[in-house]
Motif scaffolding. Sequence first.
Motif, mmCIF file in Angstrom:
data_model
loop_
_atom_site.group_PDB
_atom_site.id
_atom_site.type_symbol
_atom_site.label_atom_id
_atom_site.label_comp_id
_atom_site.label_asym_id
_atom_site.label_seq_id
_atom_site.Cartn_x
_atom_site.Cartn_y
_atom_site.Cartn_z
ATOM 1 N N ASN A 168 0.483 -1.076 0.189
ATOM 2 C CA ASN A 168 0.216 -0.189 -0.229
ATOM 3 C C ASN A 168 0.867 1.156 0.058
ATOM 4 O O ASN A 168 0.518 3.071 0.023
ATOM 5 N N CYS A 222 -5.316 -1.173 1.579
ATOM 6 C CA CYS A 222 -5.263 -0.802 0.300
ATOM 7 C C CYS A 222 -6.496 -0.455 0.121
ATOM 8 O O CYS A 222 -7.825 -1.293 -0.137
ATOM 9 N N SER A 248 -7.546 -4.286 -1.911
ATOM 10 C CA SER A 248 -6.039 -5.241 -1.368
ATOM 11 C C SER A 248 -5.390 -6.443 -2.084
ATOM 12 O O SER A 248 -4.253 -6.740 -2.167
#
Length: 404
Positions: free
Chosen positions: A132, A159, A166
Motif C-alpha cells: 500500500n 489498500c 488489497s
Amino acid sequence: MRILLAHNNYSVQGGAEVFFHEIGRILVANGHEVARFSCAEDGLEAPEAGYYPEVPHYSAGGLIAKVGRVPSVVYNKDARESMARLIEDFRPDIVHAFAIYGRLTPSILDAAREANVPVVLSCNDYKHICPNYKLFHHGRLCEDCKGGRFYSALLNRCCHDSLAVSAVSMLEAYVHDRLDVWRKNVDCFLFASRFMAEKTEEFWGKGRVNMDFLRNPFDADAHHVPLNAGDYLLYFGRLIDEKGVDVLVEAARRAPGVSVVIVGDGPDREALGRAAETLDNVRVVGPAWGEELKEWLRGARAVVVPSLWHENFPYVILQAFAAGKPVIGAERGGIPELVQDGPHGWLFEPLDVTQLEERMLTVMALPDETILEMGTATQRYVAEQFNDAKIYADLERIYKTVIS
C-alpha cells in the motif's frame, strides 16, 4: 547525454509529478537531451505523446472491467512495447524512472534491460517494499509484509480499506517479488531521505542493491515569503488520517491560548471541521494555493507537521522553510532529517499529545526576535541545499557512475 524520464502521469497532480518535471527542466537547462515517457492523457501535447500507452485507471468502470484490468496493473505488456519503441528511436544513455507502479508498471524496466540501457529509480514512497506504499494503515504503522508475507495486505485490507484493491496489491507484490523486477532491472535506487534507504535495507537486506541519494529540487524563490513572526500555528496539506491532524486538534484543545489554522482538503475535512466548531482557537479554512497559501504562511508563527506515517521528504517542510517558518515536526520518517539539520524547529513524539502541546506553548512564548532568526536560517538552508546547481551536480555524478 540522453536521458529518458519515466513516470505514470505527465500532467501535474501532486509532488511526484513536480519532481519528475523539475528533474527534466534541470537536465535540459544543462544541455542534455531529455525524453519523457508517461501514460496517455486526453489533449496532451507532449513531444513523445505518440509513444504513450492508453492505461485506464484500475478504479474506472464496473466489476468486470476491473477484473479484466488486473493483469495490466501488475505487468503492463503494452507499456513495455511502447517503452521499447521509444528507447529504440531516442537511444537514451540512461533511464530515470519515478512512480511507475500500477499503470506503466515495472514491465518498462524489462524493456530497458533488454536494450542494455541502465536504469535509476527514484523512490518517493515505499511501494517497492509495501503493497500500500505507506507502511501505515488504519491508524498504525505496519511492517507485516516484511519477509515476503504479502498476504498480510489482504488480511489487513490495507489498500483503501478495500478487499478487492488489497487483493490486487497483494498479487502485484507477489508477482514483482517472484520476477524480482525491481532489483533485477534497477542499477541504482535513489532516495531523498536516509530513513527510506535504511528501511529498504531492513526489508531486502543490507548491501543487496546499489543506493544513492538525490534530494528533491525546490524553487525557494518561488515560495519565498517576507519574514514575519506571526501569531498562529499553521497546518497545510492533505486532511487524511496518516497526517495526524486530529492529534494537532486535540493538542489545541488542551492549549486554548494557542491559535491554530488548518489549511487543506481531504476525507477527514468534515470531521475536523466539526471538531473545530467546538473550539474557539482552531479554524479549518479549506484548501489554498499560490498567493492565498503564502498569505496564510506569512501570518503563521510556525508550521506543524504532525504526521503519523513515515513521511519521506515532505514538500510542506521546504515550503515552510522558504516562507521563513520553523517547523514543529513529528519524529517520523525523513522529517527529523530536515528539522534537525540546523536551527529549523522542534520534534515531538507522534501521538504524544502532551508533548505536542508543550512544543506549541513553547513556540508561542518565544520572543519574536528568536522566531525571525530561525526564519532567516530556514530560508538560507532551503536556498543553499535545494538549488538547481546542487541538484544537477548530484544528478550528473549519479548518472556517470551508473553508466560507467
